[in-house]
Design a protein around this motif. Structure first.
Motif, PDB file in Angstrom:
ATOM      1  N   HIS A   3       0.819  -1.215   0.000  1.00 52.07           N
ATOM      2  CA  HIS A   3       0.000   0.000   0.000  1.00 52.07           C
ATOM      3  C   HIS A   3       0.857   1.272   0.000  1.00 52.07           C
ATOM      4  CE1 HIS A   3      -3.494   2.459   0.553  1.00 52.07           C
ATOM      5  NE2 HIS A   3      -2.977   2.983   1.664  1.00 52.07           N
ATOM      6  N   ASP A   6       2.552   1.595  -3.423  1.00 46.87           N
ATOM      7  CA  ASP A   6       1.628   2.039  -4.468  1.00 46.87           C
ATOM      8  C   ASP A   6       1.319   3.536  -4.348  1.00 46.87           C
ATOM      9  OD1 ASP A   6       1.463  -0.473  -5.594  1.00 46.87           O
ATOM     10  OD2 ASP A   6      -0.364  -1.026  -4.496  1.00 46.87           O
ATOM     11  N   GLU A   7       1.115   4.012  -3.108  1.00 50.56           N
ATOM     12  CA  GLU A   7       0.851   5.432  -2.901  1.00 50.56           C
ATOM     13  C   GLU A   7       2.037   6.284  -3.349  1.00 50.56           C
ATOM     14  OE1 GLU A   7      -0.227   6.432   1.048  1.00 50.56           O
ATOM     15  OE2 GLU A   7      -1.992   5.144   1.047  1.00 50.56           O
ATOM     16  N   ALA A   9       4.282   5.500  -5.591  1.00 53.61           N
ATOM     17  CA  ALA A   9       4.370   5.455  -7.051  1.00 53.61           C
ATOM     18  C   ALA A   9       3.344   6.400  -7.685  1.00 53.61           C
ATOM     19  CB  ALA A   9       4.160   4.030  -7.543  1.00 53.61           C
ATOM     20  N   LYS A  10       2.141   6.448  -7.128  1.00 45.61           N
ATOM     21  CA  LYS A  10       1.118   7.362  -7.656  1.00 45.61           C
ATOM     22  C   LYS A  10       1.531   8.818  -7.457  1.00 45.61           C
ATOM     23  CE  LYS A  10      -2.722   4.196  -7.129  1.00 45.61           C
ATOM     24  NZ  LYS A  10      -3.933   3.841  -6.376  1.00 45.61           N
ATOM     25  N   ASP A  11       2.111   9.129  -6.293  1.00 43.43           N
ATOM     26  CA  ASP A  11       2.588  10.491  -6.047  1.00 43.43           C
ATOM     27  C   ASP A  11       3.712  10.863  -7.013  1.00 43.43           C
ATOM     28  OD1 ASP A  11       0.785  10.720  -4.010  1.00 43.43           O
ATOM     29  OD2 ASP A  11       2.265  10.481  -2.393  1.00 43.43           O
ATOM     30  N   ILE A  13       4.177   9.694 -10.035  1.00 42.24           N
ATOM     31  CA  ILE A  13       3.598   9.893 -11.365  1.00 42.24           C
ATOM     32  C   ILE A  13       2.916  11.258 -11.457  1.00 42.24           C
ATOM     33  CG2 ILE A  13       1.763   9.088 -12.917  1.00 42.24           C
ATOM     34  CD1 ILE A  13       2.505   6.225 -12.002  1.00 42.24           C
ATOM     35  N   LYS A  14       2.216  11.651 -10.388  1.00 40.20           N
ATOM     36  CA  LYS A  14       1.532  12.941 -10.386  1.00 40.20           C
ATOM     37  C   LYS A  14       2.509  14.110 -10.433  1.00 40.20           C
ATOM     38  CE  LYS A  14      -2.482  11.409  -7.760  1.00 40.20           C
ATOM     39  NZ  LYS A  14      -3.161  11.501  -6.459  1.00 40.20           N
ATOM     40  N   LYS A  68       7.310   7.672   1.273  1.00 38.58           N
ATOM     41  CA  LYS A  68       6.194   6.850   1.750  1.00 38.58           C
ATOM     42  C   LYS A  68       6.661   5.570   2.454  1.00 38.58           C
ATOM     43  CE  LYS A  68       2.686   9.184   0.172  1.00 38.58           C
ATOM     44  NZ  LYS A  68       1.607   9.700   0.968  1.00 38.58           N
TER      45      LYS A  68
END
Length: 78
Positions: A3, A6-7, A9-11, A13-14, A68
């Protein structure tokens, strides 16, 4: 463990456009832009110059992921 990873990685990418633009934007116009960009491509995202600070795009792009998962790794591997 998945978790926070993944968070992160999303940050990452953003925020990739903002991170890359901080390295490539120049105060004095586009002077030296081509040379810096070429050096980054040839040296796999790292560039050290005598006139400007060291540029490491790979580390900067991975930093949100490290932020993270650092707490979790700190608890697991003391």
């Amino acid at each position: 463990m998945n978790h926070p990873l993944d968070e992160g990685a999303k940050d990452a990418i953003k925020s990739k456009k903002r991170i890359i633009s901080t390295f490539l934007d120049r105060d004095n116009g586009n002077q030296g832009f081509y040379g810096t960009l070429k050096a980054l491509c040839l040296r796999h995202g790292m560039y050290a110059s005598q006139s400007c600070p060291r540029i490491d795009i790979n580390d900067a792009l991975a930093q949100p992921i490290f932020d993270k998962i650092d707490k979790m790794f700190g608890n697991i591997f003391r």
